[in-house]
Design an enzyme around this catalytic site. Structure first.
Site, PDB file in Angstrom:
ATOM      1  N   LYS A 108       6.316 -10.094   8.654  1.00  0.00           N
ATOM      2  CA  LYS A 108       5.307 -10.087   7.585  1.00  0.00           C
ATOM      3  C   LYS A 108       4.894 -11.486   7.112  1.00  0.00           C
ATOM      4  CE  LYS A 108       6.507  -5.636   5.529  1.00  0.00           C
ATOM      5  NZ  LYS A 108       6.693  -4.889   4.275  1.00  0.00           N
ATOM      6  N   ASP A 137       1.703  -3.340   0.032  1.00  0.00           N
ATOM      7  CA  ASP A 137       2.995  -2.833  -0.452  1.00  0.00           C
ATOM      8  C   ASP A 137       3.034  -2.757  -1.981  1.00  0.00           C
ATOM      9  OD1 ASP A 137       4.222  -2.488   2.057  1.00  0.00           O
ATOM     10  OD2 ASP A 137       4.879  -4.573   2.123  1.00  0.00           O
TER      11      ASP A 137
END
Ligand code: ATR
Length: 299
Positions: free
Chosen positions: A88, A124
């Protein structure tokens, strides 16, 4: 036709027909490991529920192949991918544009391919907040929030939480200095404090909402709890990012104390919902996505 108009036409076709001009929509997730990811089952259900032609597949990509994999997204004409652990942060080096929130958080979990131009987003944190508001705490403005942990997951959540104008966010971490660093870095975004776990005695009596972002209580250590549960104020909201198990020890203890509890499943579903909306321009079929994840967990 100008570039902008071309792009809009392409996006319109994309939304109506699935992929580029009638081609199936190509989607996927990269990570290492990847075999346990529930994203393929969730997005496959979403495509089906929307009647879109396409596929969402898991790809096992090792760190030394990450750059190649991202070039492959462009070369193969994927509409987008999700990015999971451990890529990420590094993946940001290989993208053309990075959304401001993702840049501040320092991580990307969703990539959108607009005709070869790759943009990175982080869904997220906003996914978590959307789930929290819909399932447990509709109003966050003015609330006093305790966030346990200050790692990557906490960064996404604290960033998205501060957009909701809470009264005070306290980040408590085992390594106190990391929590204080986060509080200093984002002091301009809202009222934010950092502290160590040993300072929780003073913080806990004042909080309206507790969010656990640490891995304490995750399978297989299901009996562990990130704080002394006797300190949880009665009838507040307690949320845990963990979704295996769905009801962690923290949530079980909070329920005994009359709290409203919220598990990590919704965060997973809504981070996927935002990604799906970026790729397709459609409202994500959230209930079909949730049902698909739950069904695969019970297999
Ligand atoms: P993630 O991306 O899931 O947030 P991470 O960046 O490795 O993963 O962060 C893990 C967080 O959980 C950290 O805040 C970590 O605390 P430290 O900074 O002190 O390491 C916290 N954490 C992990 N295991 C823990 C434990 N057993 N007790 C308390 N905190 C823990």
């Amino acid at each position: 036709m100008g570039e902008q108009a071309n792009h809009e036409k392409w996006e319109g076709e994309q939304a109506r027909e699935g992929g580029r001009a009638g081609q199936p929509l190509l989607l996927g997730v990269i990570g290492d490991p990847i075999q346990h990811s529930k994203s393929p089952v969730m997005h496959t259900a979403a495509l089906k529920a929307c009647g879109l032609a396409g596929a969402y597949l898991p790809f096992h990509v090792k760190g030394n192949r990450l750059e190649e994999a991202i070039r492959g997204v462009r070369a193969l004409g994927f509409r987008g991918i999700n990015v999971t652990v451990p890529h990420k942060v590094e993946v940001m080096d290989y993208l053309d544009r990075i959304d401001e929130g993702a840049r501040l958080i320092g991580a990307v979990n969703t990539i959108v391919n607009d005709d070869g131009v790759l943009t990175g987003y982080n869904t997220d944190g906003i996914g978590y907040i959307r789930s929290l508001k819909e399932e447990a705490a509709p109003e966050l403005r003015g609330k006093r929030v305790l966030v346990l942990g200050s790692g990557g997951a906490a960064r996404g959540i604290v960033y998205a939480l501060l957009q909701e104008e809470p009264g005070l966010v306290t980040v408590a971490n085992r390594t106190a200095v990391k929590a204080r660093e986060m509080a200093n870095e984002w002091a301009h975004l809202g009222r934010l404090n950092g502290c160590g776990m040993e300072e929780l005695d003073e913080v806990l009596p004042e909080v309206d909402l507790i969010i656990n972002t640490t891995s304490v209580g995750m399978h297989p250590h299901v009996g562990d709890c990130p704080l002394d549960s006797r300190q949880i104020p009665e009838e507040i909201v307690v949320s845990d990012l963990i979704y295996n198990p769905l009801k962690t020890e923290l949530l079980q203890q909070a329920e005994v104390r009359g709290c409203t509890i919220h598990s990590g499943l919704g965060m997973f579903v809504y981070q996927g919902a935002y990604a799906f909306e970026h790729w397709t321009g459609r409202t994500a079929p959230v209930e079909a996505m949730r049902a698909a994840v739950l069904a695969s967990m019970h297999q």
